[in-house]
Enzyme design. Sequence first.
Site, PDB file in Angstrom:
ATOM      1  N   VAL A 137      84.317  32.718  58.732  1.00  0.00           N
ATOM      2  CA  VAL A 137      85.059  30.946  58.199  1.00  0.00           C
ATOM      3  C   VAL A 137      84.537  31.116  56.821  1.00  0.00           C
ATOM      4  O   VAL A 137      83.695  30.413  56.306  1.00  0.00           O
ATOM      5  CB  VAL A 137      83.975  30.001  59.197  1.00  0.00           C
ATOM      6  CG1 VAL A 137      84.789  28.387  59.040  1.00  0.00           C
ATOM      7  CG2 VAL A 137      84.485  30.062  60.808  1.00  0.00           C
ATOM      8  N   PRO A 138      84.855  31.770  55.596  1.00  0.00           N
ATOM      9  CA  PRO A 138      84.505  31.770  54.343  1.00  0.00           C
ATOM     10  C   PRO A 138      84.797  30.565  53.953  1.00  0.00           C
ATOM     11  O   PRO A 138      86.142  29.807  54.266  1.00  0.00           O
ATOM     12  CB  PRO A 138      85.080  32.791  53.890  1.00  0.00           C
ATOM     13  CG  PRO A 138      86.423  32.869  55.054  1.00  0.00           C
ATOM     14  CD  PRO A 138      86.045  32.643  56.768  1.00  0.00           C
ATOM     15  N   HIS A 139      84.016  30.018  53.312  1.00  0.00           N
ATOM     16  CA  HIS A 139      84.292  28.316  53.083  1.00  0.00           C
ATOM     17  C   HIS A 139      83.991  28.280  51.356  1.00  0.00           C
ATOM     18  O   HIS A 139      82.423  28.513  51.689  1.00  0.00           O
ATOM     19  CB  HIS A 139      83.878  27.383  53.620  1.00  0.00           C
ATOM     20  CG  HIS A 139      82.253  27.485  54.267  1.00  0.00           C
ATOM     21  ND1 HIS A 139      82.264  28.087  54.987  1.00  0.00           N
ATOM     22  CD2 HIS A 139      81.003  26.638  54.066  1.00  0.00           C
ATOM     23  CE1 HIS A 139      80.711  27.960  55.241  1.00  0.00           C
ATOM     24  NE2 HIS A 139      80.511  27.041  53.855  1.00  0.00           N
ATOM     25  N   ALA A 140      84.617  26.437  50.877  1.00  0.00           N
ATOM     26  CA  ALA A 140      83.314  26.338  49.800  1.00  0.00           C
ATOM     27  C   ALA A 140      84.352  25.521  48.962  1.00  0.00           C
ATOM     28  O   ALA A 140      85.106  24.793  49.815  1.00  0.00           O
ATOM     29  CB  ALA A 140      84.087  27.938  48.257  1.00  0.00           C
ATOM     30  N   GLU A 195      72.999  24.560  53.218  1.00  0.00           N
ATOM     31  CA  GLU A 195      74.243  24.129  53.048  1.00  0.00           C
ATOM     32  C   GLU A 195      73.777  22.778  53.778  1.00  0.00           C
ATOM     33  O   GLU A 195      74.537  21.403  53.816  1.00  0.00           O
ATOM     34  CB  GLU A 195      75.110  25.086  53.377  1.00  0.00           C
ATOM     35  CG  GLU A 195      76.306  25.417  52.751  1.00  0.00           C
ATOM     36  CD  GLU A 195      76.635  26.514  53.545  1.00  0.00           C
ATOM     37  OE1 GLU A 195      76.478  27.000  54.949  1.00  0.00           O
ATOM     38  OE2 GLU A 195      78.141  26.074  53.167  1.00  0.00           O
TER      39      GLU A 195
END
Lengths: 163, 148
Positions: free
Chosen positions: B65-68, A61
């Site tokens: 901290v889920p993120h996309a 990422e």
Amino acid sequence: MIKGPIQRILVNIDGSEESLVACEYGILLARIINARLLGAYVVNTRALSDLRKTHIFLAAEEAEYARDIEEDANRYLEHAARTAATKGVEIETIKTSGSVHQELLRVIEEKDIDLLIIGELAHVRSRLDEFYNESERLMRSAPCSVLIVKDEDRVDDLFALEE
Amino acid sequence: MALIDKITEDVVKVPLKSTTKPEVLKELLQILVANGQVKDEASVYNALLEREGLGSTGLENGIAVPHAKTPAVDDLRIAIGIAPKGIEFQALDGGLSTLFFMILAAPDQSGLHIEALSEIAGMSRSTAFLRSLVAASTPGEVVRLIHE
């Protein structure tokens, strides 16, 4: 001939709407007072590295986002140059990387900047901003005068009107 | 608009009803859907699940901290959920997660996305602050603590 107090203006461009409005304002100001205009985008590799260290980002990422921000930087700086050209203003664009406020302080010193223009800050000031918000830190630590551009609609109107 | 200006009562849920990781992701996403901030719920949910599949975004001290990065949003979006009892989120330290910050960003806003995540990472360094957030009983209290 007496020189004006503002000879070299630096605009911080970070891809936010606020920074693009600040850029428009900088273009108009540079043209009116005949100052030299510079626009800098700092690829925030410091934050990327922090996100990796805190495990918010995976290695893959981090690499993907690093590529994305590089592209963002190029795109927004090209946008700034095109926008300046519509008003007959030349802008020196600078792409650099590292910690945003540290890099901008370096550019201010190296280029002998006497006015830094930044976009509008958060309406709410949190106690955490002082430590973690780059614009907030920059505003406080810049060795030159700092102009914070507000009222996006008014600036857009001015920009559209100014021949 | 800065991240902190986007933290309003209507993007905060206290307490979360969920008891599992997929439920938490859905419940947080629903907050943004209900506010008209997400165009395509299914694609965002899949993006979040895909990211979690690579490695949990559950960190230490109960924070997740889920993120996309997704074209289903046109601006940076944040939703905050608090689960005082804790939810198994495969956190790094093996503990239960109590405080969830979901961040969604458009693909051409990587710089802002990183800055937002970095601000959350900054918040996560203060355990006293996190404890006060988890103890909050209303969205208004959460917003006040963050804006303080």
